[in-house]
Design a protein around this motif. Sequence first.
Motif, mmCIF file in Angstrom:
data_model
loop_
_atom_site.group_PDB
_atom_site.id
_atom_site.type_symbol
_atom_site.label_atom_id
_atom_site.label_comp_id
_atom_site.label_asym_id
_atom_site.label_seq_id
_atom_site.Cartn_x
_atom_site.Cartn_y
_atom_site.Cartn_z
ATOM 1 N N ALA A 41 0.823 -1.205 0.000
ATOM 2 C CA ALA A 41 0.000 0.000 0.000
ATOM 3 C C ALA A 41 0.858 1.257 0.000
ATOM 4 C CB ALA A 41 -0.925 -0.009 1.205
ATOM 5 N N ALA A 42 1.928 1.256 0.773
ATOM 6 C CA ALA A 42 2.811 2.422 0.803
ATOM 7 C C ALA A 42 3.494 2.632 -0.550
ATOM 8 C CB ALA A 42 3.845 2.263 1.899
ATOM 9 N N ALA A 43 3.941 1.557 -1.163
ATOM 10 C CA ALA A 43 4.588 1.676 -2.474
ATOM 11 C C ALA A 43 3.610 2.190 -3.519
ATOM 12 C CB ALA A 43 5.150 0.323 -2.902
ATOM 13 N N LEU A 44 2.376 1.721 -3.468
ATOM 14 C CA LEU A 44 1.379 2.178 -4.435
ATOM 15 C C LEU A 44 1.027 3.637 -4.208
ATOM 16 C CD1 LEU A 44 -0.508 1.507 -6.742
ATOM 17 C CD2 LEU A 44 -2.189 0.770 -5.054
ATOM 18 N N GLY A 45 0.856 4.044 -2.962
ATOM 19 C CA GLY A 45 0.548 5.442 -2.681
ATOM 20 C C GLY A 45 1.639 6.379 -3.147
ATOM 21 N N ILE A 50 4.006 10.447 -7.160
ATOM 22 C CA ILE A 50 5.310 10.975 -7.572
ATOM 23 C C ILE A 50 5.161 12.057 -8.653
ATOM 24 C CG2 ILE A 50 7.399 10.379 -8.871
ATOM 25 C CD1 ILE A 50 7.646 7.911 -7.162
ATOM 26 N N PRO A 51 4.307 11.894 -9.673
ATOM 27 C CA PRO A 51 4.182 12.966 -10.666
ATOM 28 C C PRO A 51 3.684 14.284 -10.068
ATOM 29 C CG PRO A 51 3.244 10.954 -11.521
ATOM 30 C CD PRO A 51 3.548 10.706 -10.090
ATOM 31 N N ALA A 55 5.769 17.759 -10.139
ATOM 32 C CA ALA A 55 5.209 18.967 -10.737
ATOM 33 C C ALA A 55 5.212 20.127 -9.749
ATOM 34 C CB ALA A 55 3.791 18.694 -11.221
ATOM 35 N N LEU A 56 4.868 19.859 -8.498
ATOM 36 C CA LEU A 56 4.842 20.932 -7.515
ATOM 37 C C LEU A 56 6.236 21.442 -7.185
ATOM 38 C CD1 LEU A 56 2.094 19.700 -5.036
ATOM 39 C CD2 LEU A 56 1.980 21.631 -6.598
ATOM 40 N N ILE A 57 7.172 20.544 -7.049
ATOM 41 C CA ILE A 57 8.527 20.964 -6.727
ATOM 42 C C ILE A 57 9.162 21.675 -7.925
ATOM 43 C CG2 ILE A 57 10.838 20.107 -6.173
ATOM 44 C CD1 ILE A 57 9.422 17.969 -4.437
#
Length: 101
Positions: A41-45, A50-51, A55-57
Amino acid sequence: MAIISGVLTLAFLAGLAMLFGFIANFAFKRSSPARRAGYAAAALGVLLTIPAFAALIGTGAGLLPIIAVGVGTLLFAALAFPLALVVTKRRPADPDHNVFD
């Protein structure tokens, strides 16, 4: 149309959660089913957000939008955990007695 796209998005998330749970069965054979589902679940979240982080950074956004995406990551992981747990509980593995769960 919005309802159908929402349902399809949740079905896509469910399929990915089950796939990641299946992969976690092989990657973490000695872990408990709950821990394997947590890893999946953590890997999927993280993978799904990540995109948004990039984009925000990349645009130099403030701290508040980045925290909001982090909350979204936690929500994705919380939605994926029960479905990944269904898959990781199907085939029990030998527990590692050195690990406390």
